[in-house]
Design a protein around this motif. Structure first.
Motif, mmCIF file in Angstrom:
data_model
loop_
_atom_site.group_PDB
_atom_site.id
_atom_site.type_symbol
_atom_site.label_atom_id
_atom_site.label_comp_id
_atom_site.label_asym_id
_atom_site.label_seq_id
_atom_site.Cartn_x
_atom_site.Cartn_y
_atom_site.Cartn_z
ATOM 1 N N ARG A 178 -7.540 -34.319 -25.419
ATOM 2 C CA ARG A 178 -8.841 -33.958 -24.833
ATOM 3 C C ARG A 178 -8.789 -34.059 -23.311
ATOM 4 O O ARG A 178 -9.361 -33.222 -22.595
ATOM 5 C CB ARG A 178 -9.934 -34.860 -25.390
ATOM 6 N N SER A 179 -8.098 -35.073 -22.814
ATOM 7 C CA SER A 179 -7.940 -35.219 -21.365
ATOM 8 C C SER A 179 -7.159 -34.046 -20.781
ATOM 9 O O SER A 179 -7.514 -33.493 -19.732
ATOM 10 C CB SER A 179 -7.230 -36.538 -21.047
ATOM 11 N N PHE A 180 -6.081 -33.659 -21.466
ATOM 12 C CA PHE A 180 -5.280 -32.512 -21.033
ATOM 13 C C PHE A 180 -6.151 -31.262 -20.928
ATOM 14 O O PHE A 180 -6.097 -30.522 -19.937
ATOM 15 C CB PHE A 180 -4.145 -32.292 -22.033
ATOM 16 N N ALA A 181 -6.952 -31.020 -21.970
ATOM 17 C CA ALA A 181 -7.816 -29.840 -21.979
ATOM 18 C C ALA A 181 -8.851 -29.905 -20.863
ATOM 19 O O ALA A 181 -9.139 -28.895 -20.200
ATOM 20 C CB ALA A 181 -8.508 -29.716 -23.339
ATOM 21 N N ALA A 182 -9.415 -31.087 -20.633
ATOM 22 C CA ALA A 182 -10.449 -31.231 -19.606
ATOM 23 C C ALA A 182 -9.885 -31.045 -18.204
ATOM 24 O O ALA A 182 -10.524 -30.440 -17.329
ATOM 25 C CB ALA A 182 -11.120 -32.596 -19.735
ATOM 26 N N PHE A 183 -8.690 -31.566 -17.953
ATOM 27 C CA PHE A 183 -8.081 -31.410 -16.627
ATOM 28 C C PHE A 183 -7.790 -29.942 -16.324
ATOM 29 O O PHE A 183 -7.891 -29.503 -15.177
ATOM 30 C CB PHE A 183 -6.785 -32.221 -16.533
ATOM 31 N N GLY A 184 -7.420 -29.187 -17.338
ATOM 32 C CA GLY A 184 -7.093 -27.783 -17.100
ATOM 33 C C GLY A 184 -8.293 -26.872 -17.087
ATOM 34 O O GLY A 184 -8.228 -25.757 -16.554
ATOM 35 N N SER A 185 -9.412 -27.325 -17.651
ATOM 36 C CA SER A 185 -10.606 -26.485 -17.722
ATOM 37 C C SER A 185 -11.321 -26.423 -16.376
ATOM 38 O O SER A 185 -11.375 -27.402 -15.639
ATOM 39 C CB SER A 185 -11.565 -27.050 -18.783
#
Length: 404
Positions: A178-185
């Protein structure tokens, strides 16, 4: 191939050298695939270097996923894991196979409905939660590999597959995704991503894959302030914990590069390349190309920094020379004004004194007094000009000194 023969060959591989071990595992896995018989032995670790049972099972299921990279295969694998992987190793094996096979099969992304259909066949209870968790990791591995940040975040937060995992959604690896997705969004905030990162990173159940995903998210995040420093500090901790992991040395090189510490970054990427050469990873050539590309980027950044520093030094020298020239020109112009004032007063005195001396009819004493008064007046005039010029230029120099 019967179970006794398989066990005997894998036990033989346990005491063999690494090349012989790899060969035996490949042969056993190939024979199991040809016989269309899943492994019947148990897996007690997720060690891809020393455990021939896990290595053989890993090769078997990797080929199964390559032949049919679908949720149906993931469901079969999850069910096999329920019967053949111990509770102490299940989480590590699930992360390795779910994320790893998702990455390898990133070109085949199914819809959420297709995955949910497979989850619906998992039954109920703990086994169903584990199946849902494994399928979620498999699909998330594909989305992560394709950098589908917003789609990945939506899948992890609200899809029926993820929700079916229940309490397993709080696992550090899930939070890291979820952190990975949030950083890239670009639709989510850095603060939200950083909070998820901290939760995953500080967990006592943090795994190697959790660390990898956290660093991956920082490395490929939408640029934000202090990104390089955050990646560097976390990567340094990862390298301390896993000193032999080439991936973490490569992430550290990226963080150092972002921070402008090019020499240290070059040392880190060289370490990553050396460790990679001794690694049994199947994607050696792909990772080597990535690391070499990163090394070229670091070298280019280092050369650019050297050129920029030289240009900055020359610019500062030129700026200092310009200031000195300006001061010299200003001082010269002031001195010229002073000389002109004194020279003008001298000429005026000379002309005036000649007129008084040559054409005057006054007595000598009066003419002397007149000349003295005229000389004093002209001297006072010159002094006022020189003094005024000095006061003006002194104020100007103080302003310039204060500005510098």
């Amino acid at each position: 191939m019967d179970t006794v023969t398989v066990t005997a060959r894998l036990d033989e591989a346990r005491t063999a050298d690494s090349r012989t071990r790899d060969r035996i595992c490949d042969e056993v896995a190939a024979e199991l695939l040809a016989a269309e018989a899943p492994p019947s032995f148990e897996v007690r670790s997720a060690d891809l270097r020393l455990d021939p049972y896990f290595m053989c099972a890993d090769r078997y299921w990797r080929q199964r996923f390559l032949e049919r990279p679908t949720a149906r295969t993931a469901l079969e694998c999850a069910r096999w894991m329920s019967d053949h992987v111990g509770d102490g190793s299940w989480g590590a094996v699930a992360e390795q196979w779910g994320l790893g096979n998702g990455f390898l099969n990133r070109g085949s992304v199914e819809s959420v409905d297709q995955i949910a259909g497979a989850v619906g066949e998992a039954g109920t209870g703990t086994e169903a939660e584990r199946v849902a968790f494994f399928l979620a990791l498999f699909h998330a591995g594909k989305l992560r590999a394709n950098f589908c940040f917003d789609e990945l975040h939506a899948f992890l937060v609200s899809s029926p597959v993820s929700l079916a995992a229940n309490s397993l959604r709080q696992a550090p690896v899930f939070l890291a995704l979820r952190s990975f997705a949030a950083f890239g969004s670009r639709a989510l905030t850095v603060a939200y991503a950083a909070e998820l990162l901290e939760q995953a990173w500080s967990s006592s159940e943090r795994t190697r894959h959790t660390v990898d995903i956290c660093l991956n998210g920082l490395a490929f995040a939408t640029p934000f302030e202090e990104q390089g420093e955050l990646l560097r500090s976390h990567a340094e901790e990862a390298v301390e914990t896993y000193p032999g992991d080439h991936m973490f040395h490569a992430r550290l090189a990226t963080g150092l590069h972002m921070c402008g510490r090019h020499d240290e970054a070059l040392a880190s990427i060289d370490t990553a390349l050396a460790l990679l050469a001794a690694s049994p990873t199947a994607s050696l050539s792909v990772l080597q190309d990535q690391y070499l590309t990163k090394r070229d980027a670091i070298q280019e950044g280092r050369l650019r920094a050297v050129r920029d520093a030289e240009h900055q030094r020359r610019w500062e020298q030129q700026a200092a020379a310009n200031v000195q020239l300006e001061r010299s020109l200003h001082t010269s112009s002031v001195r010229a004004v002073e000389v002109v004032a004194v020279f003008t007063a001298a000429i005026a005195f000379a002309v005036g004194s000649l007129q008084v001396t040559l054409t005057g009819k006054l007595p000598l004493t009066d003419r002397l007094w007149l000349l003295a008064a005229q000389g004093a007046g002209l001297a006072l005039f010159a002094l006022l000009i020189v003094g005024g010029t000095w006061l003006i230029t002194r104020s100007h120099q103080q302003v310039n000194s204060g500005g510098e």
